[in-house]
Every structure is written in C-alpha cells, then in structure tokens.
Design an enzyme around this catalytic site. Structure first.
Site, short mmCIF file in Angstrom:
data_model
loop_
_atom_site.label_atom_id
_atom_site.label_comp_id
_atom_site.label_asym_id
_atom_site.label_seq_id
_atom_site.Cartn_x
_atom_site.Cartn_y
_atom_site.Cartn_z
CG ASN A 9 5.71 23.02 22.27
OD1 ASN A 9 6.54 21.67 22.63
ND2 ASN A 9 6.65 23.62 22.50
NE ARG A 84 10.72 22.91 21.15
CZ ARG A 84 10.04 23.52 22.97
NH1 ARG A 84 10.03 23.54 23.49
NH2 ARG A 84 11.63 23.49 23.16
NE ARG A 231 15.35 26.44 32.35
CZ ARG A 231 14.92 26.52 31.17
NH1 ARG A 231 15.61 26.34 30.07
NH2 ARG A 231 14.09 26.08 30.68
CD GLU A 374 11.03 28.71 19.27
OE1 GLU A 374 10.44 29.36 20.39
OE2 GLU A 374 11.90 27.56 19.64
#
Ligand code: ADP
Length: 391
Positions: A9, A84, A231, A374
């Site tokens: 990743n 990824r 966020r 993941e």
C-alpha cells in the site's frame, strides 16, 4: 512453492507492506516505511518471530524502501504482489492483473484521485522493476462499489458532468466493506442484507445485499459522508462558495480545512484520536463530548439513510480502529437507532475489543464486531486473479 502474497500500500511518503501467507496459522511479516523523500526515512515492522524492528533509511525514496522491505522478507519469494490502488474509476469493476494497459488505465484515472493514484502507481512501477516476472495485481478501493445502481451513484447535477467528466459517487474502503460483509455472511450463515460501518481515521458506511454494495457514504472523493478523524464529511455544498466570498479563502485553504482540520479534531479542538477524546470526555472536556456526539449521530443517520438501499436488513457490522475497539461508540450508535429493532448485549459489547471478532446482540437483528483485514482481502483477490489467469 511459497504461496505468500506481498501486499503493498504505497502512499506519497510511505509504504505499508504485509507478506500474507496462504494459511492464517503462519506468521504474517508486516511493516511500514515512513517519511520517504525526506532525510529521516524509517522502516518499522515485525519479523516471523513476532519481534519488532526499526531501521533508519536515511534519504530513501520508494525504490530504496522497497529494496529494504525485500530484505525483510527473510528470503521468501512471494507468489505475487497485490497493490492497493485507491481509485479505479468506472474502468475497474474488480481487481486486475497488471500489465502496461492496466497501468495506462490507472494513469487515466489519476484526475479523480490526484493525491493517491500517482503514489500508488509509483509503488507499482518500482515493484515491477524490482520483481521482474512476478505477477502483480491491482486491487481497487472503489471496485466493490461498482455495483451501485445509478440512483445511488449519480449526483443531482447536469448530466454532462457525469458523461464528460466522470463526476459521480464512487465510494471507497471497498476492500474493507467486502471483507467484513463476506465474513458476516460466513459467521451468520446468511447471504444477508448488512449495514457496515468502517470507523478508522477515515470512516464510511455501506449497504450490502447478497454480497453486493448497493450504496455507501463516500462519494466522488473520500470526503463525503460521515464525520471522520480530520475530515468534515457532509457539509452544505454552498459552504465552499460562502467561505470563498465571505472569508476570501482560496480553494487550497478550503480543501485543507475540510480534509485536515475538521471532523473529530475540528469539533473537539483537541485531537482526532478517539482514545484521547474518550479520556477527555470522561474528564468533562465539552469539545470532546460534542465531537463524539456528532460523530456517533452522523454514523447513525448515515446507517438509517443507507437502510433504504436494502430489501431486508439482517444486521450491522462494526469495523476499523474505532469500530473494533470503542464499545462506547458502538453503544451510542445503536441507541440512536431504536426503530431498527436492535438489542445490544452490553456485557459482550464491552468485552469485544482489541481485534476480537464477536456477536454483540441479545436477540433482534444481528450486531457484529469484525476486525477488518484489508491486506488479507487484497491477498485473496490477488490469488483469484492468478487462478483466473492460469485457468
Ligand atoms: P486508519 O484508518 O488510519 O487505518 P485505524 O483503523 O487504525 O486507522 O483507526 C484509528 C482510530 O481508532 C483512531 O481514532 C484511534 O483513536 C481509534 N482507536 C484505536 N484503539 C482504540 C481504543 N482502544 N478505543 C477507542 N478508539 C480506538
């Protein structure tokens, strides 16, 4: 033959890796190279004995960091590399065996994820150079959500923005939502209708019916939806113009505030770390209390909205650092959904922390905590691609 898959990743200044063996009993080598491109890069991880290591990498770039990672694989040559990739646009509805055409297609999608896709591709290119001949597979965060129907993926905007510029809702965290919903199917024996909540630093919710994503909270970018660590999640779309006109903020400043200074951090004025917020709330910090309240309310509201996408709701699944560890957040979200017919087993809920899988309901619709994996999911999809290519 060694059947491990090396999962990479690659971010703009970091590379996360994991060597995922074919059986869960074997140890997983994993680590993180950080601060690449600066002068004090570092590689940290765990070896096959479970011992942690830390290695200075100086001014290493991505290629040199990957070489250092290679040395940490203890002589094992992986079967393949799974990457990824954040954005697959509409082109990639599933993982893809990487060749020059796939690289070109990912490059064409870079406009949709200018911060992420070029960094992901740098990792692909460096890995192809370092491991010539080793199959490489791209696994996309967006691909799982390509089953969304138009009513869920279209914005109510002029059609040309979609047709000419690809402006639509894509959704992210696809590997995580796919993994935990498949695991919920396996554990429950149902091919069910699930609402999943991935609550980490980034947070998103998803409605899944018989293994297919029908709606999700993130959209064109990972900024849409619930409130996150830093966020904002959903705001009035008129906010941008208001900030520009009234405060004279340039676009970059607006982007920075919404992505890096909002969410739990912005609301609390303290931190984006849920552990610290929970401790501060216990000591009477009003900002921390408000941040957690907004966070939980937005998640419940998002789950209630997404339930419209499902023909039948069988249960809820919590995952991600907060979803797996914070019994309080889970309880608060569930208490905000009284009309869902949920009954929480408070004792089991409070004991289900630190990466433990568990069913936390006391009857009614099912409630699950499922640690996400993941890397494991990327390895599964990488193996599937290899099998299909050799069939
Ligand atoms: P990322 O999205 O970066 O992979 P994680 O999934 O690791 O992040 O989630 C990070 C979040 O999980 C942080 O807000 C952190 O505070 C929270 N978290 C981790 N452990 C706990 C805990 N024991 N209790 C509450 N929150 C936790």
């Amino acid at each position: 033959m060694n059947a491990s898959v090396l999962v990479i990743n690659c971010g703009s200044s970091s590379i996360k890796y994991a060597l995922v063996p074919s059986t869960p009993e074997q140890p997983r080598l994993a680590g993180l190279a950080e601060r690449l491109g600066g002068s004090d890069a570092r590689l940290r991880g765990i070896d096959s004995r479970g011992d942690s290591f830390s290695q200075a990498l100086g001014d290493a770039d991505h290629t040199r960091a990957l070489e250092a990672i290679l040395h940490r694989l203890e002589g094992q040559r992986p079967l393949a590399v799974g990457h990824r990739i954040v954005h697959g646009g509409e082109h990639f509805t599933r993982a893809a065996l990487i060749d020059d055409d796939v690289v070109a297609a990912i490059e064409r999608t870079a406009a949709l994820a200018p911060l992420h896709n070029p960094a992901n591709l740098a990792g692909v290119k460096a890995t192809r150079r370092l491991f010539p001949g080793l199959p490489q597979v791209a696994v996309f965060d967006t691909a799982f959500h390509q089953t969304l129907p138009p009513r869920a993926y279209r914005y109510a905007l002029p059609e040309a923005l979609y047709h000419d510029h690809g402006i639509r809702r894509y959704g992210f965290h696809g590997t995580s939502h796919a993994y935990v919903s498949q695991r919920a199917d396996t554990l429950s024996g149902l091919e069910g209708g699930w609402l999943t909540a991935h609550l980490g630093n980034g947070c998103s919710t998803c409605a899944i019916w018989q293994g297919q994503s029908l709606d999700t909270s993130m959209g064109l970018t990972p900024l849409e939806g619930v409130a996150m660590g830093t966020r904002s999640g959903d705001v009035d779309p008129g906010l941008h113009a208001h900030l520009a006109r009234q405060l004279g903020w340039p676009l970059e400043r607006i982007d920075e505030v919404l992505n890096r200074e909002s969410g739990l951090l912005g609301l609390s004025g303290l931190t984006n770390d849920m552990r610290e917020l929970e401790a501060a709330e216990a000591h009477g910090h009003p900002g921390a209390a408000l941040a957690i309240e907004v966070f939980c309310y937005r998640i419940a509201k998002s789950l209630a909205a997404l339930s419209c996408a499902l023909p039948r709701l069988d249960g809820l699944v919590f995952t991600g650092g907060i979803g797996e560890n914070s019994a309080r957040v889970r309880e608060r979200v569930i208490l905000l959904l009284p009309h869902f017919g949920l009954q929480l087993n408070r004792t089991v809920n409070s004991e289900t922390i630190r990466g433990r899988e568990g069913r936390i309901d006391a009857g009614g619709r099912q409630l699950w905590v499922i640690p996400t994996d993941e890397e494991g999911q990327i390895a599964i999809e990488t193996r599937q691609q290899l099998q299909e290519a050799s069939a």
